[in-house]
Design a protein around this motif. Structure first.
Motif, PDB file in Angstrom:
ATOM      1  N   GLN A 218       0.832  -1.204   0.000  1.00 60.31           N
ATOM      2  CA  GLN A 218       0.000   0.000   0.000  1.00 60.31           C
ATOM      3  C   GLN A 218       0.867   1.254   0.000  1.00 60.31           C
ATOM      4  O   GLN A 218       0.527   2.263  -0.631  1.00 60.31           O
ATOM      5  N   PHE A 219       1.974   1.196   0.715  1.00 63.86           N
ATOM      6  CA  PHE A 219       2.912   2.325   0.735  1.00 63.86           C
ATOM      7  C   PHE A 219       3.468   2.582  -0.664  1.00 63.86           C
ATOM      8  O   PHE A 219       3.579   3.738  -1.103  1.00 63.86           O
ATOM      9  N   LEU A 220       3.819   1.520  -1.382  1.00 65.25           N
ATOM     10  CA  LEU A 220       4.369   1.668  -2.734  1.00 65.25           C
ATOM     11  C   LEU A 220       3.351   2.265  -3.694  1.00 65.25           C
ATOM     12  O   LEU A 220       3.716   2.994  -4.617  1.00 65.25           O
ATOM     13  N   ALA A 221       2.079   1.973  -3.482  1.00 62.43           N
ATOM     14  CA  ALA A 221       1.047   2.557  -4.348  1.00 62.43           C
ATOM     15  C   ALA A 221       1.071   4.076  -4.266  1.00 62.43           C
ATOM     16  O   ALA A 221       0.839   4.772  -5.264  1.00 62.43           O
ATOM     17  N   ALA A 222       1.387   4.601  -3.081  1.00 60.32           N
ATOM     18  CA  ALA A 222       1.485   6.053  -2.935  1.00 60.32           C
ATOM     19  C   ALA A 222       2.817   6.578  -3.453  1.00 60.32           C
ATOM     20  O   ALA A 222       2.871   7.580  -4.185  1.00 60.32           O
ATOM     21  N   SER A 223       3.930   5.907  -3.097  1.00 55.37           N
ATOM     22  CA  SER A 223       5.243   6.423  -3.495  1.00 55.37           C
ATOM     23  C   SER A 223       5.445   6.374  -5.008  1.00 55.37           C
ATOM     24  O   SER A 223       6.165   7.202  -5.569  1.00 55.37           O
ATOM     25  N   ARG A 224       4.797   5.427  -5.672  1.00 53.96           N
ATOM     26  CA  ARG A 224       4.901   5.344  -7.131  1.00 53.96           C
ATOM     27  C   ARG A 224       3.950   6.297  -7.830  1.00 53.96           C
ATOM     28  O   ARG A 224       3.963   6.405  -9.064  1.00 53.96           O
ATOM     29  N   GLY A 225       3.087   6.972  -7.084  1.00 50.43           N
ATOM     30  CA  GLY A 225       2.180   7.947  -7.664  1.00 50.43           C
ATOM     31  C   GLY A 225       0.911   7.369  -8.223  1.00 50.43           C
ATOM     32  O   GLY A 225       0.114   8.094  -8.828  1.00 50.43           O
ATOM     33  N   ALA A 226       0.676   6.066  -8.029  1.00 49.85           N
ATOM     34  CA  ALA A 226      -0.543   5.464  -8.552  1.00 49.85           C
ATOM     35  C   ALA A 226      -1.757   5.892  -7.736  1.00 49.85           C
ATOM     36  O   ALA A 226      -2.794   6.260  -8.285  1.00 49.85           O
ATOM     37  N   ALA A 227      -1.637   5.824  -6.409  1.00 54.45           N
ATOM     38  CA  ALA A 227      -2.716   6.244  -5.517  1.00 54.45           C
ATOM     39  C   ALA A 227      -2.384   7.632  -4.989  1.00 54.45           C
ATOM     40  O   ALA A 227      -1.403   7.807  -4.264  1.00 54.45           O
ATOM     41  N   GLN A 228      -3.193   8.605  -5.339  1.00 54.45           N
ATOM     42  CA  GLN A 228      -2.922   9.977  -4.916  1.00 54.45           C
ATOM     43  C   GLN A 228      -3.626  10.362  -3.621  1.00 54.45           C
ATOM     44  O   GLN A 228      -3.421  11.458  -3.113  1.00 54.45           O
ATOM     45  N   VAL A 229      -4.438   9.467  -3.097  1.00 51.45           N
ATOM     46  CA  VAL A 229      -5.109   9.713  -1.823  1.00 51.45           C
ATOM     47  C   VAL A 229      -4.653   8.641  -0.848  1.00 51.45           C
ATOM     48  O   VAL A 229      -4.720   7.444  -1.162  1.00 51.45           O
ATOM     49  N   VAL A 230      -4.188   9.045   0.314  1.00 48.69           N
ATOM     50  CA  VAL A 230      -3.745   8.106   1.346  1.00 48.69           C
ATOM     51  C   VAL A 230      -4.599   8.334   2.589  1.00 48.69           C
ATOM     52  O   VAL A 230      -4.730   9.465   3.073  1.00 48.69           O
ATOM     53  N   LEU A 231      -5.161   7.249   3.101  1.00 49.47           N
ATOM     54  CA  LEU A 231      -5.944   7.260   4.334  1.00 49.47           C
ATOM     55  C   LEU A 231      -5.230   6.371   5.329  1.00 49.47           C
ATOM     56  O   LEU A 231      -4.814   5.265   4.992  1.00 49.47           O
ATOM     57  N   GLY A 232      -5.061   6.827   6.553  1.00 50.49           N
ATOM     58  CA  GLY A 232      -4.325   5.985   7.489  1.00 50.49           C
ATOM     59  C   GLY A 232      -4.366   6.507   8.906  1.00 50.49           C
ATOM     60  O   GLY A 232      -4.972   7.542   9.208  1.00 50.49           O
ATOM     61  N   THR A 233      -3.729   5.754   9.778  1.00 56.77           N
ATOM     62  CA  THR A 233      -3.559   6.164  11.158  1.00 56.77           C
ATOM     63  C   THR A 233      -2.230   6.907  11.295  1.00 56.77           C
ATOM     64  O   THR A 233      -1.622   7.282  10.300  1.00 56.77           O
ATOM     65  N   ARG A 234      -1.769   7.088  12.524  1.00 57.56           N
ATOM     66  CA  ARG A 234      -0.676   8.012  12.831  1.00 57.56           C
ATOM     67  C   ARG A 234       0.529   7.915  11.898  1.00 57.56           C
ATOM     68  O   ARG A 234       1.038   8.932  11.416  1.00 57.56           O
ATOM     69  N   ALA A 235       1.017   6.710  11.601  1.00 56.56           N
ATOM     70  CA  ALA A 235       2.232   6.572  10.799  1.00 56.56           C
ATOM     71  C   ALA A 235       2.063   7.119   9.388  1.00 56.56           C
ATOM     72  O   ALA A 235       3.053   7.437   8.717  1.00 56.56           O
ATOM     73  N   ALA A 236       0.817   7.249   8.926  1.00 58.29           N
ATOM     74  CA  ALA A 236       0.572   7.754   7.574  1.00 58.29           C
ATOM     75  C   ALA A 236       0.899   9.231   7.430  1.00 58.29           C
ATOM     76  O   ALA A 236       0.883   9.759   6.307  1.00 58.29           O
ATOM     77  N   MET A 237       1.204   9.933   8.539  1.00 59.65           N
ATOM     78  CA  MET A 237       1.514  11.358   8.436  1.00 59.65           C
ATOM     79  C   MET A 237       2.740  11.613   7.564  1.00 59.65           C
ATOM     80  O   MET A 237       2.924  12.713   7.055  1.00 59.65           O
ATOM     81  N   PHE A 238       3.586  10.583   7.373  1.00 53.91           N
ATOM     82  CA  PHE A 238       4.770  10.728   6.520  1.00 53.91           C
ATOM     83  C   PHE A 238       4.569  10.093   5.141  1.00 53.91           C
ATOM     84  O   PHE A 238       5.541   9.939   4.398  1.00 53.91           O
TER      85      PHE A 238
END
Length: 651
Positions: A218-238
């Motif tokens: 799931q992290f890679l989906a954001a870092s690769r730019g595929a998923a532009q919306v990230v929903l998460g708990t505390r660690a997702a702040m980064f």
């Protein structure tokens, strides 16, 4: 040449080190990828901070030893945030990187990352039309403007849907969004709303309880730019969101937003820093409001997003306090009774109407705390001096014998060391014992519990039932609760805590917002004195007023957030050495020392000092603390001194 931040927990080594890139690795190494390097004779992990052509190192550079993957997991924007957070909290970049980057899983890197087929249209503004400037906020997000708001959600608001609508507005303008919530229960609701409003594969969910492989995927989906919306708990702040257009935090007063690992950052403050660094929109949201959020509004950095009083009155349940003069005249025992006639009658009417009743109690367990029946002194274990309590699980023969909550030894007999009485009484009643009492008071009614002892319920069905829950574990009722009873208010309001008032209101409002509007029979009864400011804020449903009052009180007394405070704790000898080397700003106040209870794995006497400076001197304080940590690290000081800026707990 690659500049590498090595994973070494030493403050004096908090900087990138230059390494040569071997020709065989030149096609693999990228800025932000993981590497293995030789450092002081050891093979350690690191992250490529940046690539360069020149170096200031006078000798020959050591080559990179190994590149586990060329995947750029650290984006330039997150690298800048990591450095900013480390400097703000007197930590190191390595500490922050351990919080920001999940462990690598090779299998996840080999899997292709699906991408969304199209961008969504802007969301329907109807939901935000109930708030002043709500539609304008959606328009600003769609246009990529850096709007900042402190949003106070209406009672009964479908806040997950509203937050996802904000994300959809940003996504429709080709910008990314990041939303952080306190726990998995809130994240489940947010993810369910996203599934209905966002295109498939356009968002990813970062859960702390997911398997390492899934979380990294799931992290890679954001870092690769595929998923532009990230929903998460505390660690997702980064989270490495590309083209970030919005950061949002829900219920920023929840202590789950504060990380327990060095350098102890708070999700709200990190997201505010991201909004400043990336020049993007920010929303601090909740049913209540913290003093920190009130300061954002007062300073002009953010604007209020609230509803008109007429809209609020139509959405809110009826709220009554047991300490009202009319109720005391009608029921003189209301002030001391745990379930007075007003609360009993509100529950009875809701059950008769076929609706569930929420009962919030501040303590988990059965009887988590006992005291001497005569002198009220806390009951302690004769072996280890731990607190005595009664477990919800009965012993042999169905009896419940008091036992120590530390060493679990039963206390079949009791002799008070102060007055030598032999009888005990409950000083605090937990949700399990409360459920038993309610089952006797309302025979035939279904009683459910939700808390850490019995498990947390996400939802409860419609129909007559009693739901006993601890704060934060209140399940959502289908159609809303008919009534809510907020019991044992003294356990929340009487805490020796700077945030006791705002935290109590936050817990109460989070429960009360699950109740139906007054027009549909919704009724909230709070067992507290009606004259108390926190109770008044609940009765009037005005958290902004209490937050502004709290902020004014803290400004007068010199407490956060108008000041910044550092907690410095360790052994007396280590603290004396630390403070002797500390070069404080001229306006700093040194408070202490006070004794501190040893943390797990620590032994011996420990003390704590508080260092207070004006908010404008916060950066200078963090720099001074970092300098001392670096000197002690270089000298290989044998004893560790724990440094925490902006701690939630000052007691």
């Amino acid at each position: 040449m690659a500049r590498v931040v090595v994973d070494v927990p030493l403050a004096h080594l908090d900087r990138p080190f230059d390494y040569a890139v071997p020709e065989k690795l030149a096609g693999t190494v990228q800025a932000g990828c993981r590497v293995r390097v030789r450092f002081h004779g050891r093979l350690v992990d690191g992250v490529v901070w940046e690539l360069g052509d020149t170096t200031d190192f006078p000798g020959s550079l050591q080559p990179l030893s190994h590149v586990p993957s060329g995947e750029p997991v650290l984006t330039p924007q997150v690298a800048r945030l990591v450095r900013t957070v480390a400097d703000r909290y007197a930590g190191t970049a390595g500490d922050v990187l351990r919080l920001a980057l999940p462990p690598r899983r090779a299998a996840a890197e080999k899997r292709p990352t699906p991408t969304p087929e199209s961008l969504p249209e802007p969301p329907d503004p109807t939901g935000f039309a109930r708030y002043q400037a709500g539609p304008a906020l959606l328009d600003a997000l769609a246009e990529g403007r850096p709007a900042r708001a402190v949003w106070t959600a209406l009672p009964g608001e479908d806040w997950p849907t509203r937050l996802v609508e904000l994300c959809r507005a940003a996504l429709s303008g080709r910008r990314g969004a990041l939303v952080v919530v306190p726990d998995g229960k809130d994240l489940d609701r947010l993810a369910a709303a996203a599934a209905g409003l966002l295109p498939e594969h356009s968002y990813t969910v970062l859960r702390a309880d997911d398997s390492p492989e899934k979380r990294y995927r799931q992290f890679l989906a954001a870092s690769r730019g595929a998923a532009q919306v990230v929903l998460g708990t505390r660690a997702a702040m980064f989270a490495p969101v590309r083209d970030l257009g919005l950061v949002a935090v829900w219920d920023d007063g929840d202590d789950l937003h504060s990380d327990e690992h060095a350098p102890y950052p708070h999700a709200r403050d990190v997201l505010v820093q991201r909004a400043w660094l990336d020049n993007c929109a920010a929303v601090v949201a909740g049913t209540s409001r913290t003093a920190e959020a009130a300061l954002l509004v007062e300073s002009g950095w953010a604007h209020e997003l609230v509803a008109d009083r007429a809209v609020l009155r139509a959405a809110a349940p009826r709220v009554q306090a047991l300490g009202e003069d009319f109720e005391l005249a009608r029921d003189p025992a209301a002030r001391s009774a745990r379930l007075p006639s007003l609360a009993h009658e509100a529950a009875r009417r809701a059950l008769a109407a076929g609706t569930p009743v929420l009962v919030q109690v501040p303590r988990r367990g059965y009887v988590p705390s006992l005291a001497c029946a005569r002198c009220r002194a806390p009951a302690r274990c004769a072996h280890c001096a731990g607190p005595l309590g009664i477990s919800p699980r009965p012993g042999p023969g169905g009896t419940r014998i008091p036992a120590c909550r530390w060493c679990a030894r039963p206390a079949a007999t009791f002799d008070c060391p102060h007055c030598h009485a032999t009888k005990l009484r409950a000083s605090v009643v937990g949700e399990s014992r409360t459920a038993e009492e309610l089952a006797r008071a309302f025979p035939g009614a279904t009683v459910r519990t939700s808390g850490s002892t019995s498990g947390v319920l996400a939802t409860v069905p419609a129909g007559a039932s009693l739901v006993v829950a601890t704060p934060g574990a209140e399940p959502v009722a289908d159609g809303g609760y008919g009534a809510a009873l907020l019991l044992d208010s003294w356990a929340l309001l009487g805490r020796a805590d700077l945030r006791a008032g705002e935290e109590t209101l936050r817990r109460w409002m989070n429960a009360a917002t699950l109740v139906r509007p007054a027009s549909a029979g919704g009724h909230v009864v709070v067992a507290a004195d009606a004259a108390h400011p926190v109770v008044q804020a609940l009765v009037r449903w005005d958290p902004g007023w209490l937050a502004a009052r709290e902020l004014a009180d803290r400004r007068e007394l010199g407490f956060p957030p108008v000041t910044r405070i550092a907690s410095v704790s360790g052994s007396p000898a280590a603290l004396a050495e630390f403070l002797d080397a500390l070069r404080l700003p001229d306006d700093a106040d040194l408070l202490g020392p006070v004794p501190e209870r040893p943390r797990p794995g620590q032994e011996g006497e420990r003390e704590r000092y508080l260092v207070r400076v004006p908010r404008s001197e916060g950066g200078a304080l963090a720099h001074a603390l970092t300098e001392v940590q670096g000197v002690r690290s270089a000298k290989k000081a044998p004893e560790h001194v724990r440094v925490q800026l902006d701690p939630l707990d000052l007691v």
